[in-house]
Design a protein around this motif. Structure first.
Motif, short mmCIF file in Angstrom:
data_model
loop_
_atom_site.label_atom_id
_atom_site.label_comp_id
_atom_site.label_asym_id
_atom_site.label_seq_id
_atom_site.Cartn_x
_atom_site.Cartn_y
_atom_site.Cartn_z
N ASP A 75 -0.64 2.81 -13.36
CA ASP A 75 -1.56 1.78 -13.86
C ASP A 75 -1.80 0.70 -12.80
N THR A 76 -0.73 0.34 -12.09
CA THR A 76 -0.86 -0.63 -10.99
C THR A 76 -1.75 -0.07 -9.89
N LEU A 77 -1.55 1.21 -9.59
CA LEU A 77 -2.38 1.88 -8.58
C LEU A 77 -3.84 1.86 -8.98
N HIS A 78 -4.11 2.11 -10.25
CA HIS A 78 -5.48 2.11 -10.76
C HIS A 78 -6.12 0.72 -10.61
N THR A 79 -5.35 -0.31 -10.93
CA THR A 79 -5.85 -1.68 -10.81
C THR A 79 -6.15 -2.03 -9.35
N LEU A 80 -5.26 -1.63 -8.46
CA LEU A 80 -5.47 -1.88 -7.03
C LEU A 80 -6.72 -1.16 -6.54
N ASN A 81 -6.92 0.05 -7.03
CA ASN A 81 -8.08 0.84 -6.61
C ASN A 81 -9.38 0.13 -6.97
N GLU A 82 -9.38 -0.51 -8.13
CA GLU A 82 -10.58 -1.22 -8.56
C GLU A 82 -10.84 -2.47 -7.72
N GLN A 83 -9.79 -2.98 -7.10
CA GLN A 83 -9.92 -4.22 -6.32
C GLN A 83 -10.32 -3.97 -4.87
N LEU A 84 -10.05 -2.76 -4.37
CA LEU A 84 -10.30 -2.48 -2.95
C LEU A 84 -11.66 -1.82 -2.77
N PRO A 85 -12.48 -2.34 -1.87
CA PRO A 85 -13.85 -1.86 -1.73
C PRO A 85 -14.00 -0.63 -0.84
N ASN A 94 3.78 -0.05 -3.27
CA ASN A 94 4.15 -1.27 -2.54
C ASN A 94 3.29 -1.46 -1.29
N VAL A 95 3.08 -0.38 -0.54
CA VAL A 95 2.25 -0.45 0.67
C VAL A 95 0.83 -0.86 0.31
N LEU A 96 0.29 -0.26 -0.73
CA LEU A 96 -1.08 -0.57 -1.13
C LEU A 96 -1.21 -1.98 -1.69
N GLN A 97 -0.15 -2.47 -2.33
CA GLN A 97 -0.16 -3.86 -2.80
C GLN A 97 -0.21 -4.83 -1.62
N GLN A 98 0.56 -4.53 -0.59
CA GLN A 98 0.55 -5.38 0.61
C GLN A 98 -0.81 -5.32 1.30
N TYR A 99 -1.40 -4.14 1.32
CA TYR A 99 -2.73 -3.98 1.90
C TYR A 99 -3.75 -4.81 1.12
N ALA A 100 -3.68 -4.72 -0.22
CA ALA A 100 -4.60 -5.48 -1.05
C ALA A 100 -4.43 -6.98 -0.86
N LYS A 101 -3.18 -7.40 -0.68
CA LYS A 101 -2.91 -8.82 -0.47
C LYS A 101 -3.54 -9.31 0.83
N LEU A 102 -3.39 -8.52 1.90
CA LEU A 102 -4.00 -8.88 3.18
C LEU A 102 -5.52 -8.92 3.08
N ARG A 150 -6.54 -12.11 9.39
CA ARG A 150 -7.02 -11.52 10.63
C ARG A 150 -5.88 -11.40 11.62
N GLY A 151 -6.18 -10.79 12.76
CA GLY A 151 -5.18 -10.66 13.80
C GLY A 151 -4.80 -9.22 14.03
N GLU A 152 -4.11 -8.99 15.15
CA GLU A 152 -3.77 -7.62 15.55
C GLU A 152 -2.83 -6.95 14.56
N ASN A 153 -1.81 -7.69 14.11
CA ASN A 153 -0.84 -7.09 13.20
C ASN A 153 -1.49 -6.68 11.87
N ALA A 154 -2.28 -7.57 11.30
CA ALA A 154 -2.97 -7.25 10.05
C ALA A 154 -3.91 -6.08 10.23
N ALA A 155 -4.64 -6.08 11.35
CA ALA A 155 -5.57 -4.98 11.61
C ALA A 155 -4.83 -3.66 11.77
N ALA A 156 -3.67 -3.71 12.43
CA ALA A 156 -2.88 -2.49 12.63
C ALA A 156 -2.37 -1.95 11.29
N ILE A 157 -1.94 -2.86 10.41
CA ILE A 157 -1.46 -2.44 9.09
C ILE A 157 -2.59 -1.80 8.29
N ARG A 158 -3.75 -2.45 8.30
CA ARG A 158 -4.88 -1.91 7.54
C ARG A 158 -5.28 -0.54 8.06
N THR A 159 -5.32 -0.38 9.38
CA THR A 159 -5.69 0.90 9.98
C THR A 159 -4.69 1.98 9.61
#
Length: 208
Positions: free
Chosen positions: A85-95, A140-148, A154-163
């Motif tokens: 259910d958490t995964l579903h909610t995150l999916n709706e939030q990420l474009p 957990n990983v997707l929650q951190q991604y959604a938070k960022l 911005r920045g190299e670290n955030a970009a690396a995590i998203r990639t």
């Protein structure tokens, strides 16, 4: 799939009635004599039986997410469902459409795993690692991604995590699907054997 569980809760009134009648009879009868004591006890049990007919047990209904008959399996399935259910909610939030497609695959495989284990609780041991490690880590990983993404970090670290998340999401989805496929391994072998037997029968009758 949620279920309604019905439990019978006995009324306490028959016990009170039994105690009250016993006390009253003890007050009016010479209970130091055996016959009087037995009469007091008999009257108390008669009062108990009569009160039970007047005050039958209550049937209490409560809803539970799963009811396989195995408590730890029910708990595991409930936890998996909550994370899905958490995964579903995150999916709706990420474009991101590509990431969303991978998350949809994860959720679909996860829900199918829940359905299969609910129908066959003996398969629960096959998905323990999935339930305790793979799914929680992925969420957990997707929650951190959604938070960022939400904070616009911005920045190299955030970009690396998203990639990295976007790159590995499809692999995680495939792992979930492989876990689901593994649950049907025995059935697939049985079906394959049945098909082989059928082919040999047809061949023996000259029908193939």
């Amino acid at each position: 799939m949620s279920k309604i569980i019905r439990t019978r809760k006995p009324s306490v009134l028959p016990f009170y009635a039994m105690a009250l009648v016993f006390l009253v009879l003890c007050a009016v009868l010479p209970v130091y004599k055996l016959w009087a004591l037995l009469a007091a006890l008999g009257g108390a049990f008669v009062a108990f039986g009569a009160a039970q007919k007047v005050c039958p047990p209550r049937v209490v209904e409560h809803e539970v997410p799963f009811h396989t008959g195995v408590e730890d399996v029910d708990a595991m399935l409930t936890d998996i469902q909550q994370k899905l259910d958490t995964l579903h909610t995150l999916n709706e939030q990420l474009p991101d459409p590509q990431l969303s497609a991978a998350m949809t695959r994860m959720e679909k495989a996860g829900r199918s795993i829940v359905e299969e284990v609910e129908a066959n609780p003996e398969k629960a041991k096959q998905v323990r690692r999935f339930a305790n490690y793979y799914l929680p880590d992925a969420v957990n990983v997707l929650q951190q991604y959604a938070k960022l993404a939400k904070q616009g970090v911005r920045g190299e670290n955030a970009a690396a995590i998203r990639t990295e998340v976007e790159h590995n999401a499809a692999s995680i989805a495939t792992a979930f699907e492989n876990q689901l496929d593994a649950l049907y391994a025995a059935e697939s072998m049985d079906l394959s054997a049945d098909i082989t037997v059928l082919q040999n029968m047809l061949k023996g009758q000259g029908l193939s």
